[in-house]
Design a protein around this motif. Structure first.
Motif, PDB file in Angstrom:
ATOM      1  N   PRO A  65       7.952  29.914  28.294  1.00 47.58           N
ATOM      2  CA  PRO A  65       7.712  29.522  26.907  1.00 47.58           C
ATOM      3  C   PRO A  65       7.796  30.712  25.938  1.00 47.58           C
ATOM      4  O   PRO A  65       7.625  31.859  26.337  1.00 47.58           O
ATOM      5  CB  PRO A  65       6.293  28.961  26.951  1.00 47.58           C
TER       6      PRO A  65
ATOM      7  N   LEU B 104      10.523  24.500  18.358  1.00 50.79           N
ATOM      8  CA  LEU B 104      10.411  23.293  19.197  1.00 50.79           C
ATOM      9  C   LEU B 104      11.637  22.401  19.019  1.00 50.79           C
ATOM     10  O   LEU B 104      12.229  21.928  19.997  1.00 50.79           O
ATOM     11  CB  LEU B 104       9.152  22.505  18.830  1.00 50.79           C
ATOM     12  N   LYS B 105      12.011  22.190  17.744  1.00 48.25           N
ATOM     13  CA  LYS B 105      13.175  21.334  17.450  1.00 48.25           C
ATOM     14  C   LYS B 105      14.431  21.831  18.149  1.00 48.25           C
ATOM     15  O   LYS B 105      15.335  21.072  18.467  1.00 48.25           O
ATOM     16  CB  LYS B 105      13.457  21.336  15.941  1.00 48.25           C
TER      17      LYS B 105
ATOM     18  N   ARG C 121       7.491  24.956  14.586  1.00 48.93           N
ATOM     19  CA  ARG C 121       8.055  23.602  14.733  1.00 48.93           C
ATOM     20  C   ARG C 121       9.591  23.679  14.865  1.00 48.93           C
ATOM     21  O   ARG C 121      10.194  22.928  15.642  1.00 48.93           O
ATOM     22  CB  ARG C 121       7.652  22.741  13.540  1.00 48.93           C
TER      23      ARG C 121
ATOM     24  N   LEU D 206       0.461  21.158  15.679  1.00 46.57           N
ATOM     25  CA  LEU D 206       1.598  21.214  16.617  1.00 46.57           C
ATOM     26  C   LEU D 206       1.136  20.724  17.989  1.00 46.57           C
ATOM     27  O   LEU D 206       0.047  21.072  18.429  1.00 46.57           O
ATOM     28  CB  LEU D 206       2.072  22.658  16.787  1.00 46.57           C
ATOM     29  N   SER D 207       1.948  19.946  18.668  1.00 47.68           N
ATOM     30  CA  SER D 207       1.573  19.495  20.014  1.00 47.68           C
ATOM     31  C   SER D 207       2.072  20.496  21.046  1.00 47.68           C
ATOM     32  O   SER D 207       3.073  20.258  21.730  1.00 47.68           O
ATOM     33  CB  SER D 207       2.178  18.113  20.282  1.00 47.68           C
ATOM     34  N   VAL D 208       1.412  21.614  21.107  1.00 43.16           N
ATOM     35  CA  VAL D 208       1.810  22.654  22.065  1.00 43.16           C
ATOM     36  C   VAL D 208       0.561  23.171  22.764  1.00 43.16           C
ATOM     37  O   VAL D 208      -0.548  23.043  22.239  1.00 43.16           O
ATOM     38  CB  VAL D 208       2.534  23.833  21.373  1.00 43.16           C
TER      39      VAL D 208
ATOM     40  N   TYR E  79      13.011  24.999  22.395  1.00 40.95           N
ATOM     41  CA  TYR E  79      12.242  26.061  23.038  1.00 40.95           C
ATOM     42  C   TYR E  79      10.824  25.581  23.313  1.00 40.95           C
ATOM     43  O   TYR E  79      10.154  25.108  22.395  1.00 40.95           O
ATOM     44  CB  TYR E  79      12.177  27.292  22.138  1.00 40.95           C
ATOM     45  N   PRO E  80      10.338  25.697  24.534  1.00 41.50           N
ATOM     46  CA  PRO E  80       8.916  25.434  24.782  1.00 41.50           C
ATOM     47  C   PRO E  80       8.088  26.514  24.091  1.00 41.50           C
ATOM     48  O   PRO E  80       8.460  27.693  24.101  1.00 41.50           O
ATOM     49  CB  PRO E  80       8.781  25.535  26.301  1.00 41.50           C
ATOM     50  N   VAL E  81       6.996  26.102  23.442  1.00 41.23           N
ATOM     51  CA  VAL E  81       6.175  27.051  22.689  1.00 41.23           C
ATOM     52  C   VAL E  81       4.738  26.974  23.176  1.00 41.23           C
ATOM     53  O   VAL E  81       4.222  25.882  23.464  1.00 41.23           O
ATOM     54  CB  VAL E  81       6.232  26.720  21.172  1.00 41.23           C
TER      55      VAL E  81
END
Lengths: 306, 306, 306, 306
Positions: D14, D32-33, D29, D51-53, D36-38
């Motif tokens: 990540p 992510l778009k 964000r 953010l859903s991370v 890339y995993p964050v």
């Protein structure tokens, strides 16, 4: 606290002196004259030769032997190195040692040093000076002292050997603050006086008469009545000697840099102080670095033949 | 020249006074107190009622009857009108009349007036004042006088009735030059003091202590030691009274406008004087026009609650 | 009004041109090229020799013969003399004459001239130029025109012979106002660009790269993208030629003096404009008077070897 | 170097993101778009909820799991804490990790961080942004990147997900230098434009016409042609919306504080930059802190009713 009370001349423990430049050497000499044993060090060991005192290799070595140490250094990075560097004072400082820094530096650095010293059980005070090499030689300096109040008398005992005035300013860093404030207002007053005298001369006034009028009126300031920047108005000042000696433009620019930094960090507007800084900075670039700062009169005046 | 020598109190010819505002009225009263008969005029005739003196319709009418005339007006255009306008002094001025202008105006206008007066056989001198309404009432003004030297004593005879100091500055216009120069340096010193005190306070210094340190050091100036802008540092000054009274920001901005104009016209650099001008100008736009000019401390200081 | 309508090329009445300096000569030549008969005068009669046109002794003589007159003079006092002096245009101006002043002067003087001209039944317009000697030669000047709108087309007819852009700005004086405003912002942008480029270089940036970044960002201005002051960043500008040619520092200082005067007179704060004025004024005193104004980069930069 | 080459999207390792404020959240964000995993952290854990991370407790924890980390923090002290603090990145950073700092800070701090990172076998680059929250959301930021050239492509891979322009500026710190330089010149241009427009309006020019004239002339700058500070001249800019939104005065004052510090430290004169700094600083004290910086026009303009 018991340790602190034993610090005194009677203890015969030497006073450490770090930084034997143009200012430090006569200051240390005045300590000797007052009967204090001194040990010293400097990054340039040859600087120590002028004084007949034991020379240590590093600040740490001084700290090992002294319980009162005075530092007199050019700028913040030197202070950081001497106190917190690999061979710095704090590596070997003894509990209860009194550390007095007479360098002119950023008060934020003074506060950092005080915190670092406290962790080692020592006490740090800032005590920058006003007055030049002459005042240092004649023990006529003014010290502006910041630090914990209960240690002030211990500091005063040493500082009165080297200066005519010792002023307690408050918590650590306020000595620097007072010094910086004074020099900023001095810089503004000097440029203002130079502009004003130049304008008056161009408008047909005799410079001596104009100085006299200002000095009996609300325009009066130290730069107009004690250190007038116009050649011929006053005797015994750098303007009468082609701006030799005195307080160099480059040193004034340095102090204004400190004023600028503290103002930036505290979000304080200093419009004239900033402009004064810029003017002395340009002067340094244009060949005035080593002239007395009153040469701003010469800088602003029309060149001959134009 | 014979005509000039007859100008004296003994002649019983009245002294003309034109411009009976806040300053002119107490000045004229002090002439009366010293036994001089006075005749007067003002664009606002009701201004003349406060004094029990004969009131003329126009400056020309004053000029017809007086052989010494003092003018005290707000600005250059008023002076131009009163001297050279259709009902101006010069329309009916008598040969040998002494014309003394105590307005603060552009020295170039003073020079113009002197040339115009000379063409009519009269003598013009500029004699602006330092000091406010209080000083005017107590005859404690300072007069800075420019004009031909041989007429200076005749001017001095009248001016000493209204002021404590009368200083001869040189050729016509130099009185204005001296006034403008003093006020420019005063403005610079005041803003500098306000910046410095504010910075020191933010750095943790007590304002009274900082003022004391500055005043024994090279930062000292009239604004720091006599008219300190920080509330509570000093008594009897406008900073202690919410900046009421004193010398209004708008008046200082006007004087700095004159300094700016003379500097521009003579190609003289005045970096701090210019910036001081701009600062007081912005203050006038932001609600400080009628506060004492030391309110620049308040202008620069962070607002409460921020 | 009937008289006005007859002013045209067909009338064969010559166009008067007063002031044949570096700018006036090529401007008058472009009128000739466009078929307008020209008569001229100049305080230095030899200046008229370069053009093969009838030379008059005085502005009054020009006014007697021409019904359209263009003046191109160095400063306000020259304009006052040429229009209202003892041999000035207004002494013999014909009713309905169109007077176009392309000098850069105080807009207050333009307004005065317009009132004086109107009293004689003539029409005065201010039409200062932007662009130097090169633009004058190639008829590429920009004219900013102030004056009564109904006369604008008559002025435009002549001005388009000498310039690429003619902009109507409003009432009399607004042409000067536009010129002064543009040059003040130009001065600020140039010093700002010089400071910024110098700072960036000291911080390790390549000057060409820095210019490129500024020019694609919000720091972009004419001085950064068209007239960059750093030698080597751009070709065909004075910085690439030791600051020879271009727009002299002394001319910029003059225009800033006008900006300063109009700002002082209208009580408008111009803090950066004032400081720009002072900087160019100091440069004039320090040997930069005849270099292009972009030499402020050189002035601010550290001297070699320091 | 082998280690470095494995950093890529394919590695599934990540990307760490530290600092999820107004700018950081939309930037993350956009990563992510782009697939890339964050993983993220912030001193205010609630900032991460948007953010859903996966959320880590500390920067050190992020460093343990990521081999590319982006930081977006308010100022130098935050950067020092996040990198070198007790739970900082460098406590657990993996060899070969790429550290990209998009905060706007002192380039001297960036250099320090690069040295500290190098000791741990990691690579630090500075990549401050130009553009606000809107540009961050739309991936239209400009990144100015400083650091070792061989790592630039790895940085570019990530930065192009978040910005429209990525510019390589040179050694570490030069990204900050470019950002600071641009914003200093922007500040000068904005105040200059505000002064100039105000002066022109007072001299009788229509503001739209004046803007048009400047923009076709040498006074042209981004603040005059793209972001004009005078209400009504242009649509879609803060001046048309009571100076809401845009770039706050307090942020500009912060950036000018950085310009001032770097200039002081490198002894570079920045007269207009310094004065711009002081003006925005005074504005912050007078209630303009949260208005767009173009509100300097309102600050300089005469108040209604005066």
């Amino acid at each position: 606290e018991a340790g602190l009370s034993t610090r005194s001349m009677a203890s015969k423990t030497p006073v450490g002196f770090i930084g034997l430049g143009n200012m430090g050497t006569p200051m240390a000499r005045n300590l000797l004259k007052n009967g204090y044993p001194v040990i010293a060090t400097d990054v340039f060991p040859e600087s120590c030769k002028e004084l007949s005192v034991p020379v240590m290799d590093t600040p740490a070595d001084v700290a090992e032997k002294a319980d009162r140490i005075i530092t007199m250094l050019p700028s913040s990075p030197n202070v950081l190195e001497v106190y917190t560097g690999p061979n710095g004072i704090l590596k070997k400082v003894k509990k209860g040692t009194l550390l007095i820094d007479s360098s002119t530096i950023d008060p934020a650095v003074s506060k950092e040093m005080a915190i670092a010293a406290e962790k080692m059980g020592a006490v740090f005070m800032d005590a920058p000076v006003s007055g030049g090499v002459g005042a240092a030689s004649m023990a006529k300096l003014t010290f502006m002292v910041g630090g914990v109040e209960e240690e002030y008398h211990a500091a005063q005992e040493l500082l009165t050997c080297m200066g005519a005035n010792v002023v307690y300013c408050g918590q650590v860093g306020t000595g620097q603050a007072a010094k910086i404030c004074n020099n900023m207002l001095l810089a503004i007053g000097m440029i203002g006086t130079a502009e004003t005298m130049n304008l008056g001369i161009r408008l047909g006034l005799d410079p001596k008469l104009l100085a006299k009028i200002l000095n009996m009126s609300s325009g009066r300031c130290w730069s107009s009545d004690t250190y007038n920047p116009v050649p011929g108005v006053m005797e015994g000042v750098p303007s009468g000697n082609n701006y030799q000696g005195g307080f160099g433009t480059t040193l004034m620019a340095k102090d204004l840099g400190l004023a600028q930094s503290t103002a930036t960090n505290t979000k304080t507007p200093i419009p004239l102080g900033s402009l004064a800084h810029q003017i002395f900075r340009v002067m340094c670039s244009r060949g005035y670095a080593n002239k007395d700062f009153s040469s701003v009169f010469q800088f602003l005046r029309e060149e001959e033949g134009q």
